[in-house]
Design a protein around this motif. Structure first.
Motif, short mmCIF file in Angstrom:
data_model
loop_
_atom_site.label_atom_id
_atom_site.label_comp_id
_atom_site.label_asym_id
_atom_site.label_seq_id
_atom_site.Cartn_x
_atom_site.Cartn_y
_atom_site.Cartn_z
N SER A 67 0.84 -1.21 0.00
CA SER A 67 0.00 0.00 0.00
C SER A 67 0.87 1.25 0.00
N LEU A 68 1.92 1.22 0.83
CA LEU A 68 2.83 2.37 0.87
C LEU A 68 3.52 2.58 -0.46
N SER A 92 -2.01 16.75 2.30
CA SER A 92 -2.83 15.64 2.78
C SER A 92 -2.29 14.30 2.29
N SER A 93 -1.80 14.26 1.03
CA SER A 93 -1.24 13.02 0.49
C SER A 93 0.04 12.63 1.22
N GLU A 94 0.90 13.63 1.51
CA GLU A 94 2.15 13.35 2.21
C GLU A 94 1.88 12.87 3.63
N ILE A 95 0.83 13.40 4.27
CA ILE A 95 0.48 12.97 5.64
C ILE A 95 0.09 11.49 5.63
N GLU A 96 -0.74 11.11 4.63
CA GLU A 96 -1.16 9.71 4.53
C GLU A 96 0.04 8.80 4.30
N LEU A 97 0.98 9.28 3.47
CA LEU A 97 2.16 8.47 3.17
C LEU A 97 3.02 8.29 4.42
N ILE A 98 3.25 9.39 5.19
CA ILE A 98 4.14 9.30 6.36
C ILE A 98 3.47 8.50 7.47
N LEU A 124 1.30 11.16 15.92
CA LEU A 124 1.21 12.01 14.72
C LEU A 124 -0.05 12.86 14.85
N THR A 125 0.13 14.16 14.95
CA THR A 125 -1.01 15.07 15.18
C THR A 125 -1.07 16.13 14.10
N VAL A 126 -2.30 16.50 13.74
CA VAL A 126 -2.56 17.55 12.74
C VAL A 126 -3.52 18.56 13.35
N ASP A 127 -3.09 19.82 13.45
CA ASP A 127 -3.97 20.85 13.99
C ASP A 127 -5.23 20.96 13.15
N LYS A 128 -6.36 21.10 13.83
CA LYS A 128 -7.63 21.18 13.10
C LYS A 128 -7.73 22.44 12.24
N ASP A 129 -6.95 23.49 12.58
CA ASP A 129 -6.99 24.74 11.80
C ASP A 129 -6.17 24.65 10.52
N LEU A 130 -5.36 23.60 10.39
CA LEU A 130 -4.50 23.47 9.21
C LEU A 130 -5.30 22.91 8.03
N ASP A 131 -5.34 23.66 6.92
CA ASP A 131 -6.01 23.21 5.69
C ASP A 131 -5.00 22.38 4.89
N ILE A 132 -5.05 21.07 5.07
CA ILE A 132 -4.01 20.21 4.49
C ILE A 132 -4.13 20.08 2.98
N ASP A 133 -5.26 20.53 2.40
CA ASP A 133 -5.41 20.46 0.93
C ASP A 133 -4.93 21.72 0.24
N GLU A 134 -4.68 22.79 1.02
CA GLU A 134 -4.24 24.05 0.43
C GLU A 134 -2.74 24.13 0.25
N MET A 155 3.99 3.81 10.62
CA MET A 155 3.34 2.61 11.14
C MET A 155 4.19 1.38 10.86
N LEU A 156 4.77 1.31 9.63
CA LEU A 156 5.62 0.16 9.27
C LEU A 156 6.88 0.11 10.14
N GLU A 157 7.52 1.26 10.37
CA GLU A 157 8.74 1.29 11.18
C GLU A 157 8.43 0.88 12.62
N HIS A 158 7.29 1.35 13.12
CA HIS A 158 6.91 0.99 14.50
C HIS A 158 6.57 -0.50 14.57
N PHE A 159 6.00 -0.99 13.48
CA PHE A 159 5.65 -2.42 13.42
C PHE A 159 6.90 -3.28 13.60
#
Length: 731
Positions: free
Chosen positions: A567-568, A584-590, A609-619, A595-599
């Motif tokens: 998938s990665l 947003s795509s880079e966040i999904e990839l990281i 892994l946290t994303v501020d709710k005010d951050l517009d990840i598509d912009e 997850m794999l490294e922690h596995f």
């Protein structure tokens, strides 16, 4: 364990094939001989007169023309093919053997071009209309011959301004057909200067749109809407304005214009046009999130399409089917695409190119894909096979390749490994063919651009000669006044100096632009090279993790890791050719990578892994795979050497409207201690990932402005822990 090895082997083959396909063509050996200068002449064997302005080119290489003395000179390599082409005789071909002198003797066809001894210029023996009609008849098959005939028409000294306008309009139509919209704009403008026509002004507005000069297109359409227009002109202007508003994301105004145009078409009982406009209205409603009105307009388009079976109505059904697909209404999509295939069998599809979404091979492909999305694999197979058969008949290598790949994956999912392997081998062969075809297309496009530029320069030269002749007349008149008005001499000198200065300025500007374009091209090649290094580096690092699970006979863990790794890898390969992707795509990839490294190292570290709710990840946009090397360093060089369990924190936040901040923080042993703990062999190795990241950031910042900044600091005063702060700017 056997199933694990089978899956691992399949993925490894795909990765190797992908990496090979992505290599630069310049690495292939060059079998041509040394470069030489070839000199020659073209002679009419009947009159023994030199033939001027003959096209002389090296296939896929240099281009020139013969002079008025019939002579030419061109750089080539031993083994190159030399092509001598003109509308006045049959094309001649020669293979370069050495720096020989070539004498080309030709038999002129009907209506030859002769020389005027008094001025050394060509006098066409055909009329203006003859040349224009010939250009109109051939330009879709041979752009060079089409423009040549326009040039010959413009060379006639007796043509009127109205005829000049016709010639430039046709020249712009040729540019539009071959998607050279900047030249089309210039030539439509020249046509309008000679004689104004509303129809040409509408074409100019459309050329502005095609060239993405949206504001100029909107302004011109608005001016045209206030003029007295015919029914067809009014429809073109209103729909064109709607298209431009939609391109600028002003969907409300776009809907307003499309609705106005739809009323015009409905009143005139133009069913196919009304159908097309309703699909555009529906698409605009969909883009602003009004699904109810989008569905209503799409249904109206379908009702209209049932009344008439034309290419336009069939095309509208495709748009509706695409909408059903986006809503995952696969049954409705499949039903409609089958109607599209039935409709295509009843209309003339000869003019539909393989690039068009309307082709049968693409519709069969989409039906099969919809069945796959429903997990109806047995129903999907026949449509993938039909898609392949249609693609072969239409010589559509792209669809044939993609359908073959999907068919191989489908057989693999059905565990029919023999057929999967057979389809995969065929897919690999198609990939190789596709690479060759792509190289040929690039060479053809480059040669086409060069030919058109040469022809356009020839026409510009003719226009300058015409203007110069007019200036000569004015100068002769002025000379009569010099006796009484001595001051005119000074004005002439000053004007000449200004023209020389302007010419020098234009030449300098042209050189500067050429240098800038070359630098941009070099940057693109550098980025491609870095990406081609980045992907194998990342792939083989990840494969080492897979190998460790397999080596320990941990079949279940290996299966789980391999599934997540696939998938990665799909996400990595999809983004590998892009300079920037949505954050947003880079966040999904990281997320997947961490997850794999922690596995694998769950006893070494935990992470958040946290994303501020005010951050517009598509912009915000970010170079793909920018964060992965920093996370990899934190795990492998920071926390892996830590005796107790470490903590990795990845945080995404927004500093202001134009700035996003990403931090990668670990409480590992720190950079300095990590260096001392490396083995001698590790110390000899340089981090390709970090080196490539630095180079990519430098090149991208140079090309697009300073959009990315990275700072690396220690977390604690003791030197332990590392914090990477990455700042992103909007474009």
């Amino acid at each position: 364990m056997k199933k694990v090895f089978t899956t691992f082997y399949t993925i490894l083959l795909i990765l190797i094939c992908t990496n090979i396909y992505g290599q630069d063509r310049t690495s292939l050996p060059d079998n041509k001989g040394p470069e030489v200068t070839v000199r020659g002449s073209v002679i009419d064997i009947e009159t023994m007169a030199p033939v001027p302005r003959v096209n002389v080119e090296i296939t896929g290489g240099n281009y020139t023309t013969t002079g008025y003395d019939g002579e030419f000179r061109i750089r080539a390599r031993i083994g190159d093919e030399l092509v001598i082409r003109s509308t006045d005789f049959a094309t001649q071909y020669y293979t370069i053997k050495d720096n020989q002198r070539i004498r080309v003797e030709v038999h002129s066809l009907s209506n030859p071009v002769v020389l005027d001894d008094s001025e050394g210029s060509e006098i066409p023996k055909q009329s203006f209309n003859d040349y224009v009609q010939k250009a109109r008849a051939v330009y879709k098959q041979d752009v060079s011959e089409g423009i040549d005939n326009i040039a010959l028409a413009l060379e006639i000294k007796t043509i009127s301004e109205s005829e000049r306008a016709i010639a430039y309009e046709l020249l712009a139509d040729i540019n539009t057909h071959w998607k050279q919209y900047d030249l089309a704009i210039a030539n439509y403008t020249s046509s309008l200067k000679s004689e104004y026509k509303i129809s040409v002004d509408i074409k100019l507005a459309k050329a502005y749109f095609n060239n993405k000069n949206y504001q100029e297109s909107i302004d011109l359409y608005k001016v045209l809407s206030k003029k007295e227009l015919s029914f067809q002109e009014s429809l073109s202007v209103v729909e064109g304005l709607g298209d431009t508003y939609k391109a600028t994301a002003d969907y409300t105004k776009a809907i307003e214009q499309y609705t106005k145009a739809e009323h015009i078409a409905t009143d005139a009982n133009l069913v196919s046009v009304a159908t097309r406009l309703n699909t555009k209205i529906a698409a605009s409603y969909d883009l602003i999130g009004n699904g109810q009105k989008a569905v209503s307009s799409y249904n109206k388009a379908l009702d209209l399409s049932s009344k008439e079976n034309s290419e336009s109505t069939v095309r509208s059904k495709v748009k509706v089917a695409d909408y059903y697909n986006s809503r995952r209404q696969f049954d409705e999509e499949i039903k409609l695409r089958k109607e599209v295939l039935e409709g295509l069998s009843k209309v003339n599809t000869d003019s539909i190119s393989n690039d068009d979404i309307l082709t049968p091979q693409k519709q069969n492909y989409k039906i099969a894909s919809a069945y796959v999305d429903q997990r109806k694999l047995d129903e999907a197979i026949p449509f993938f096979e039909k898609s392949i058969d249609e693609a072969i008949n239409k010589n559509d290598l792209v669809v044939e390749k993609d359908a073959t790949r999907r068919l191989s994956e489908l057989y693999r999912d059905k565990e029919d490994f023999d057929k999967a392997a057979e389809s995969y081998e065929r897919y690999k062969s198609l990939v190789d063919q596709g690479y060759v075809v792509k190289e040929q297309e690039l060479a053809s496009a480059a040669r086409l651009g060069k030919i058109v530029a040469e022809k356009q320069n020839r026409i510009l030269s003719l226009e300058k000669d015409r203007e110069l002749n007019e200036e000569r007349y004015d100068l002769a008149f002025e000379k009569q006044k010099i006796i009484d008005e001595r001051t005119n001499t000074n004005r002439l000198i000053i004007g000449s100096l200004l023209i020389v200065a302007l010419s020098l300025l234009i030449a300098a500007l042209a050189m500067y632009r050429s240098s800038k374009r070359q630098k941009y091209a070099n940057n693109l090649l550098a980025l491609k090279g870095l990406r081609s290094q980045m992907n194998p580096h990342f792939i083989f690092n990840a494969l080492n993790s897979v190998n460790s699970f397999i080596a320990t006979n941990d079949e279940r863990t290996a299966n789980k890791y391999l599934s997540d790794f696939s998938s990665l890898m799909r996400s990595v390969l999809e983004n590998s050719e892009e300079d920037f992707i949505p954050l947003s795509s880079e966040i999904e990839l990281i997320k997947k990578y961490t997850m794999l490294e922690h596995f694998r190292f769950k006893d070494k570290f935990d992470y958040t892994l946290t994303v501020d709710k005010d951050l517009d990840i598509d912009e915000f946009q970010i170079p793909p795979m920018l964060l992965q090397p920093y996370v990899e360093n934190a795990v492998w060089h920071g926390m892996r050497y830590k005796e107790e369990k470490g903590l990795l924190h990845i945080h995404f936040s927004q500093k202001d409207d134009q700035t996003a901040v990403i931090t990668v923080t670990d409480n590992g042993v720190g950079r300095e201690r990590s260096k001392t703990m490396k083995t001698d062999n590790q110390k000899k190795q340089k981090s390709k990932g970090m080196g490539n990241i630095k180079k990519r950031i430098a090149i991208l910042n140079e090309m697009y402005g300073d959009r990315v900044d990275v700072a690396i600091t220690d977390v604690f005063e003791t030197g332990e822990g590392t914090k990477v702060t990455l700042t992103l700017k909007k474009d």
